[in-house]
Write an enzyme that holds these catalytic residues in place. Structure first.
Site, PDB file in Angstrom:
ATOM      1  N   SER A  19     -75.775  -5.902  17.791  1.00 44.69           N
ATOM      2  CA  SER A  19     -74.766  -6.761  17.174  1.00 44.69           C
ATOM      3  C   SER A  19     -74.379  -6.274  15.780  1.00 44.69           C
ATOM      4  O   SER A  19     -73.391  -6.745  15.209  1.00 44.69           O
ATOM      5  CB  SER A  19     -75.266  -8.208  17.102  1.00 44.69           C
ATOM      6  OG  SER A  19     -76.421  -8.312  16.291  1.00 44.69           O
ATOM      7  N   HIS A  20     -75.146  -5.328  15.210  1.00 44.43           N
ATOM      8  CA  HIS A  20     -74.836  -4.788  13.886  1.00 44.43           C
ATOM      9  C   HIS A  20     -74.644  -3.271  13.916  1.00 44.43           C
ATOM     10  O   HIS A  20     -74.707  -2.617  12.877  1.00 44.43           O
ATOM     11  CB  HIS A  20     -75.933  -5.164  12.893  1.00 44.43           C
ATOM     12  CG  HIS A  20     -75.917  -6.605  12.522  1.00 44.43           C
ATOM     13  ND1 HIS A  20     -76.577  -7.566  13.261  1.00 44.43           N
ATOM     14  CD2 HIS A  20     -75.295  -7.268  11.521  1.00 44.43           C
ATOM     15  CE1 HIS A  20     -76.377  -8.750  12.708  1.00 44.43           C
ATOM     16  NE2 HIS A  20     -75.605  -8.601  11.665  1.00 44.43           N
ATOM     17  N   SER A  56     -72.898  -7.182   7.543  1.00 45.02           N
ATOM     18  CA  SER A  56     -74.004  -6.317   7.962  1.00 45.02           C
ATOM     19  C   SER A  56     -75.345  -7.019   7.905  1.00 45.02           C
ATOM     20  O   SER A  56     -75.509  -8.064   7.268  1.00 45.02           O
ATOM     21  CB  SER A  56     -74.044  -5.070   7.068  1.00 45.02           C
ATOM     22  OG  SER A  56     -74.101  -5.445   5.710  1.00 45.02           O
ATOM     23  N   ARG A  63     -74.849 -14.787  14.751  1.00 42.74           N
ATOM     24  CA  ARG A  63     -73.529 -15.079  15.320  1.00 42.74           C
ATOM     25  C   ARG A  63     -73.061 -13.945  16.234  1.00 42.74           C
ATOM     26  O   ARG A  63     -72.490 -14.182  17.299  1.00 42.74           O
ATOM     27  CB  ARG A  63     -72.521 -15.270  14.180  1.00 42.74           C
ATOM     28  CG  ARG A  63     -71.093 -15.599  14.614  1.00 42.74           C
ATOM     29  CD  ARG A  63     -70.932 -17.044  14.902  1.00 42.74           C
ATOM     30  NE  ARG A  63     -69.541 -17.426  15.136  1.00 42.74           N
ATOM     31  CZ  ARG A  63     -69.171 -18.645  15.470  1.00 42.74           C
ATOM     32  NH1 ARG A  63     -70.075 -19.606  15.588  1.00 42.74           N
ATOM     33  NH2 ARG A  63     -67.907 -18.939  15.680  1.00 42.74           N
ATOM     34  N   ASP A  66     -74.716 -12.060  18.132  1.00 41.31           N
ATOM     35  CA  ASP A  66     -75.339 -12.072  19.455  1.00 41.31           C
ATOM     36  C   ASP A  66     -74.607 -13.020  20.399  1.00 41.31           C
ATOM     37  O   ASP A  66     -74.457 -12.726  21.593  1.00 41.31           O
ATOM     38  CB  ASP A  66     -76.811 -12.462  19.338  1.00 41.31           C
ATOM     39  CG  ASP A  66     -77.662 -11.324  18.792  1.00 41.31           C
ATOM     40  OD1 ASP A  66     -77.651 -10.240  19.393  1.00 41.31           O
ATOM     41  OD2 ASP A  66     -78.322 -11.511  17.764  1.00 41.31           O
ATOM     42  N   SER A  75     -90.182  -6.160  13.051  1.00 41.72           N
ATOM     43  CA  SER A  75     -89.398  -4.916  13.023  1.00 41.72           C
ATOM     44  C   SER A  75     -90.038  -3.761  13.779  1.00 41.72           C
ATOM     45  O   SER A  75     -89.464  -2.666  13.817  1.00 41.72           O
ATOM     46  CB  SER A  75     -89.076  -4.470  11.583  1.00 41.72           C
ATOM     47  OG  SER A  75     -88.229  -5.398  10.946  1.00 41.72           O
ATOM     48  N   ARG A  87     -90.225  -3.322  16.932  1.00 43.58           N
ATOM     49  CA  ARG A  87     -89.290  -2.926  17.981  1.00 43.58           C
ATOM     50  C   ARG A  87     -88.206  -2.020  17.403  1.00 43.58           C
ATOM     51  O   ARG A  87     -87.831  -1.011  18.011  1.00 43.58           O
ATOM     52  CB  ARG A  87     -88.656  -4.165  18.627  1.00 43.58           C
ATOM     53  CG  ARG A  87     -87.703  -3.824  19.765  1.00 43.58           C
ATOM     54  CD  ARG A  87     -86.740  -4.948  20.055  1.00 43.58           C
ATOM     55  NE  ARG A  87     -85.845  -5.205  18.942  1.00 43.58           N
ATOM     56  CZ  ARG A  87     -84.778  -4.465  18.644  1.00 43.58           C
ATOM     57  NH1 ARG A  87     -84.486  -3.386  19.370  1.00 43.58           N
ATOM     58  NH2 ARG A  87     -84.014  -4.764  17.620  1.00 43.58           N
ATOM     59  N   ARG A  88     -87.710  -2.365  16.219  1.00 37.55           N
ATOM     60  CA  ARG A  88     -86.689  -1.523  15.582  1.00 37.55           C
ATOM     61  C   ARG A  88     -87.220  -0.133  15.273  1.00 37.55           C
ATOM     62  O   ARG A  88     -86.533   0.874  15.495  1.00 37.55           O
ATOM     63  CB  ARG A  88     -86.204  -2.158  14.274  1.00 37.55           C
ATOM     64  CG  ARG A  88     -85.164  -3.227  14.419  1.00 37.55           C
ATOM     65  CD  ARG A  88     -84.408  -3.470  13.111  1.00 37.55           C
ATOM     66  NE  ARG A  88     -85.236  -3.737  11.962  1.00 37.55           N
ATOM     67  CZ  ARG A  88     -85.448  -2.878  10.972  1.00 37.55           C
ATOM     68  NH1 ARG A  88     -84.902  -1.659  11.002  1.00 37.55           N
ATOM     69  NH2 ARG A  88     -86.202  -3.215   9.937  1.00 37.55           N
TER      70      ARG A  88
END
EC number: 1.5.1.49
Length: 340
Positions: free
Chosen positions: A50-51, A125, A189, A191, A310, A312-313
């Site tokens: 989403s970003h 962002s 938002r 998502d 984070s 997962r990121r």
């Protein structure tokens, strides 16, 4: 680049180049385009869809609405020895953050704590790239901002709050920092927008419809109101962000930002508060001991099989660096239309 019927695979350099092309083609100054392309690439790299490149659609839509100044040059003022303010002059926020970051770091390292207000900015962002940049300087970072009034307070049905994210980063002696970045709404938002775009249902705790009833229809959610996470606790944190990231720094609350938009549907215009702490100043000779306490706490979390925020990121980051990123072909094709 490789392509299939469903997906396009791009290297990170190709993602960055695509973002730069789209933004400059649509009138963005080179400085703004570079700052935005950097963060969009980071979002796509970390599989924050989403970003990631999806946000190019949002940026260009806002530019075409005529609200954002694509050529705005941020100006910086030192309000005190430990507070700096950057006026974005109705441009996007990321160049303002880059402008103020060196001064924020300098002030924090001198005084132990410093704050930066970013005013009159359009913001789309994630905040984790900003607090990670602070942590890369050996500092602890916190960032927050209001947005548009899309979120109802717990127990209410009318939107008052924005998604009002809060981000935090703690530098670690080895490896990536401890980072979290979450909206005080039940979900970002973007998502819900992606679910609507893909025709997917949403969980009923994310939003209510225009009648105040829980909904699984993302389009009904976008016409109704989002919900805070954690009930009254999320509402309280959302209110705190309105106060610190709006009223305290002389900028708009989410309701004021929505009114300022005048129904155009541009990216929210508001302020942002960023705070940096220097562990070296707080701890002095005890710096290593203080950081070691943090490491023991992290080990006590991961040692029982739990994950740190984070993670997962960071796993996605490693994959993307090695193998590139996958973008739905329909989204990629839509982005290419921005070059027409």
């Amino acid at each position: 680049m490789s392509e299939s019927l469903a997906e396009v695979v791009l290297s990170l350099d190709e993602v960055h180049a695509l973002a730069l092309r789209v933004l400059t083609h649509n009138g963005m100054s080179a400085a703004h385009a570079q700052a935005i392309a950097n963060v969009i690439t980071q979002g796509q790299r970390d599989e924050c869809h989403s970003h990631g490149v999806y946000r190019l659609l949002v940026c260009v839509r806002s530019l075409k609405k005529g609200k954002v100044d694509p050529q705005a040059v941020p100006t910086l003022r030192r309000l005190s020895s430990s507070i700096v303010a950057v006026d974005a002059h109705r441009g996007f926020s990321l160049l303002s953050f880059e402008t103020g970051l060196p001064v924020l770091v300098e002030m924090a390292k001198q005084h132990g704590i410093a704050a930066m207000a970013i005013n009159h900015c359009y913001h789309f962002s994630a905040l984790w790239p900003e607090v990670e940049a602070i942590a890369a300087e050996g500092l602890v970072g916190i960032a927050m901002n209001p947005s548009h009034s899309w979120v109802a307070p717990e127990g209410g049905r009318e939107p008052v709050f924005g998604t009002n994210p809060i981000a935090f980063a703690w530098p670690r002696p080895d490896g990536v920092p401890f980072v979290f970045d979450f909206a005080t709404s039940a979900i970002a938002r973007g998502d819900i927008e992606l679910h609507a775009k893909q025709g997917k249902a949403i969980p009923p705790h994310w939003a209510i419809d225009a009648d105040g009833q829980p909904t699984t229809d993302p389009k009904a959610a976008l016409q109704g109101a989002m919900r805070t996470f954690g009930g009254h606790k999320g509402s309280a944190l959302a209110a705190m962000v309105e106060l610190l990231g709006g009223a305290l720094i002389g900028d708009m609350t989410s309701r004021e930002s929505m009114a300022f938009d005048e129904g155009v549907g541009a990216t929210p215009c508001h302020g942002e508060l960023v705070i940096a702490f220097d562990p070296k100043v707080f701890l002095g000779d005890e710096l290593d001991a203080g950081l070691a306490r943090g490491e023991r706490m992290f080990a006590s979390i991961t040692g029982q099989g739990a994950r740190l925020p984070s993670q997962r990121r960071f796993d996605a980051r490693a994959r993307s660096i090695a193998h590139g990123v996958r973008i739905p072909k329909a989204l990629y094709d839509e982005i290419l239309t921005l070059l027409d």
